[in-house]
Design an enzyme around this catalytic site. Structure first.
Site, short mmCIF file in Angstrom:
data_model
loop_
_atom_site.label_atom_id
_atom_site.label_comp_id
_atom_site.label_asym_id
_atom_site.label_seq_id
_atom_site.Cartn_x
_atom_site.Cartn_y
_atom_site.Cartn_z
N MET A 177 0.85 -1.20 0.00
CA MET A 177 0.00 0.00 0.00
C MET A 177 0.88 1.25 0.00
O MET A 177 0.39 2.35 0.29
CB MET A 177 -0.93 0.00 1.21
CG MET A 177 -1.90 -1.19 1.19
SD MET A 177 -3.41 -0.90 2.12
CE MET A 177 -2.74 -0.69 3.75
N GLY A 178 2.17 1.08 -0.30
CA GLY A 178 3.04 2.25 -0.39
C GLY A 178 3.50 2.75 0.96
O GLY A 178 3.44 2.01 1.95
N HIS A 218 9.21 -3.33 3.40
CA HIS A 218 8.83 -3.53 1.98
C HIS A 218 10.07 -3.81 1.13
O HIS A 218 10.05 -4.68 0.26
CB HIS A 218 8.14 -2.28 1.44
CG HIS A 218 6.87 -1.89 2.14
ND1 HIS A 218 6.75 -0.73 2.86
CD2 HIS A 218 5.66 -2.51 2.22
CE1 HIS A 218 5.51 -0.64 3.34
NE2 HIS A 218 4.84 -1.71 2.99
N GLN A 239 -10.58 -2.59 2.24
CA GLN A 239 -10.07 -3.24 3.45
C GLN A 239 -10.06 -2.31 4.66
O GLN A 239 -9.62 -2.70 5.73
CB GLN A 239 -8.70 -3.88 3.21
CG GLN A 239 -7.57 -2.90 3.01
CD GLN A 239 -6.30 -3.62 2.59
OE1 GLN A 239 -6.23 -4.16 1.48
NE2 GLN A 239 -5.30 -3.64 3.45
N LYS A 284 4.95 -10.20 8.96
CA LYS A 284 4.37 -9.23 9.89
C LYS A 284 2.84 -9.32 9.96
O LYS A 284 2.25 -9.19 11.02
CB LYS A 284 4.79 -7.83 9.45
CG LYS A 284 3.92 -6.71 9.92
CD LYS A 284 4.64 -5.80 10.86
CE LYS A 284 3.75 -4.84 11.57
NZ LYS A 284 2.78 -4.15 10.77
N SER A 307 6.56 -0.22 10.25
CA SER A 307 5.21 -0.13 9.71
C SER A 307 4.99 1.26 9.13
O SER A 307 5.53 2.25 9.65
CB SER A 307 4.21 -0.38 10.84
OG SER A 307 2.93 0.11 10.47
N ARG A 367 2.51 2.91 9.49
CA ARG A 367 1.78 3.71 10.48
C ARG A 367 2.66 4.21 11.62
O ARG A 367 2.21 5.03 12.41
CB ARG A 367 0.61 2.90 11.06
CG ARG A 367 -0.53 2.66 10.05
CD ARG A 367 -1.74 2.06 10.74
NE ARG A 367 -2.90 1.98 9.87
CZ ARG A 367 -3.30 0.87 9.23
NH1 ARG A 367 -2.61 -0.25 9.36
NH2 ARG A 367 -4.36 0.89 8.46
#
Ligand code: AMP
Length: 291
Positions: free
Chosen positions: A30-31, A37, A62, A154, A191, A193
């Site tokens: 999702m970039g 990544h 999602q 993860k 992450s 986030r």
């Protein structure tokens, strides 16, 4: 690396790669790319003769209504620079358009693909989340028809459900590579986030993984899993700014909670809300028969 947005252009490129006997390897994201990544990209490009497609798509289906779809970080320019700076960049950066992924518009309701295993743990706090994940991943799989797809350990429940979907809906025809979770030095899983964590929350966040390690050590020293879990639940729940969602030990093969006499590969899974940021992590542990 070339950037493509249309399925038609992508499929032309894939056809050429196949004609040249390349192996089609797919890395969905999702970039807001980070080292987690990039480690998956490395696993993909290290495959001999691979033609690597990395996708960036923030999949609306999602995300729940009250979730962070609008706020989810979108850092395309930085992502492109990061990918281009790699010694081995993917061959294609695929940025599908929502109206090609969902030609009838973003569906309100999706086919309930994930079933019971998608309704527990993440699925309790995020109803419908895995139906959205499986909808988009199956769309990519049909469009790309990869030989291999690379996912991170993860997102353990996601990976379990994707593996099962490949068996059920794709005749097991796609090989999965599971990349290990890449962490900060503190142990915190990287992450997209994490950028939303305040300085104060960043002090607490590494304790999530520290507690997983503690449970592992205790179980390996003979503690009952249920007791080790209870202790860690209390520890995580009493952290300032934190609200524990779940901490559980599941059988890696079935994603069902294990009993105290379980032996084999288990996953210690956790989700916690830290000052408004939802973090998940897990640790695979081998539980042996007592000596
Ligand atoms: P996302 O962009 O969060 O949807 O993640 C895309 C892929 O990267 C998924 O297969 C994730 O499991 C994987 N991933 C996310 N964070 C990490 C990490 N810290 N280490 C390894 N893989 C990760």
């Amino acid at each position: 690396m070339i950037t493509l947005s249309s399925v038609e252009n992508l499929q032309e490129n894939i056809a050429e790669a196949r004609a040249a006997k390349k192996k089609i390897v797919f890395v969905p994201t999702m970039g807001a790319l980070h080292e987690g990544h990039l480690s998956l990209v490395k696993l993909a490009t290290d495959i001999p003769n691979s033609f690597v497609i990395l996708s960036i798509f923030v999949n609306p289906t999602q995300f729940g209504k009250n979730e962070d779809f609008d706020k989810y970080p979108r850092t395309l320019q930085q992502d492109v620079e990061l990918l281009n700076s790699l010694t081995s960049a993917p061959a294609v950066l695929f940025l599908p358009q929502a109206d090609e992924v969902y030609p009838g518009g973003i569906p309100e309701q999706l086919a309930p693909r994930a079933g019971a295993a998608g309704a527990v743990f993440e699925g309790v706090s995020r109803p419908g989340h895995f139906d959205g994940v499986l909808a988009v991943v199956s769309w990519f799989f049909r469009v790309i028809q990869p030989d291999t797809a690379v996912f991170g350990a993860k997102d353990a429940q996601q990976l379990f459900l994707i593996r099962r979907m490949i068996q059920r809906e794709f005749d097991g025809a796609i090989e999965i590579i599971e990349g290990p979770t890449i962490r900060e030095e503190s142990g915190l899983a990287k992450s997209s986030r994490n950028r939303f964590l305040s300085d104060l929350a960043m002090v607490t966040a590494p304790l999530i993984f520290a507690n997983l390690k503690l449970v592992e050590v205790e179980i390996q020293q003979g503690a009952k899993p249920s007791e080790a879990l209870e202790q860690a639940r209390n520890a995580l729940d009493s952290l300032s700014l934190a609200k524990l969602d779940y901490l559980a030990l599941v059988d890696k093969g079935s994603f069902k909670p294990v009993s105290d006499i379980f032996t084999g590969q288990a996953l210690l899974i956790v989700a916690l809300n830290l000052a408004g940021v939802r973090l998940i992590d897990n640790l695979e542990i081998t539980i042996q028969e007592p000596a």
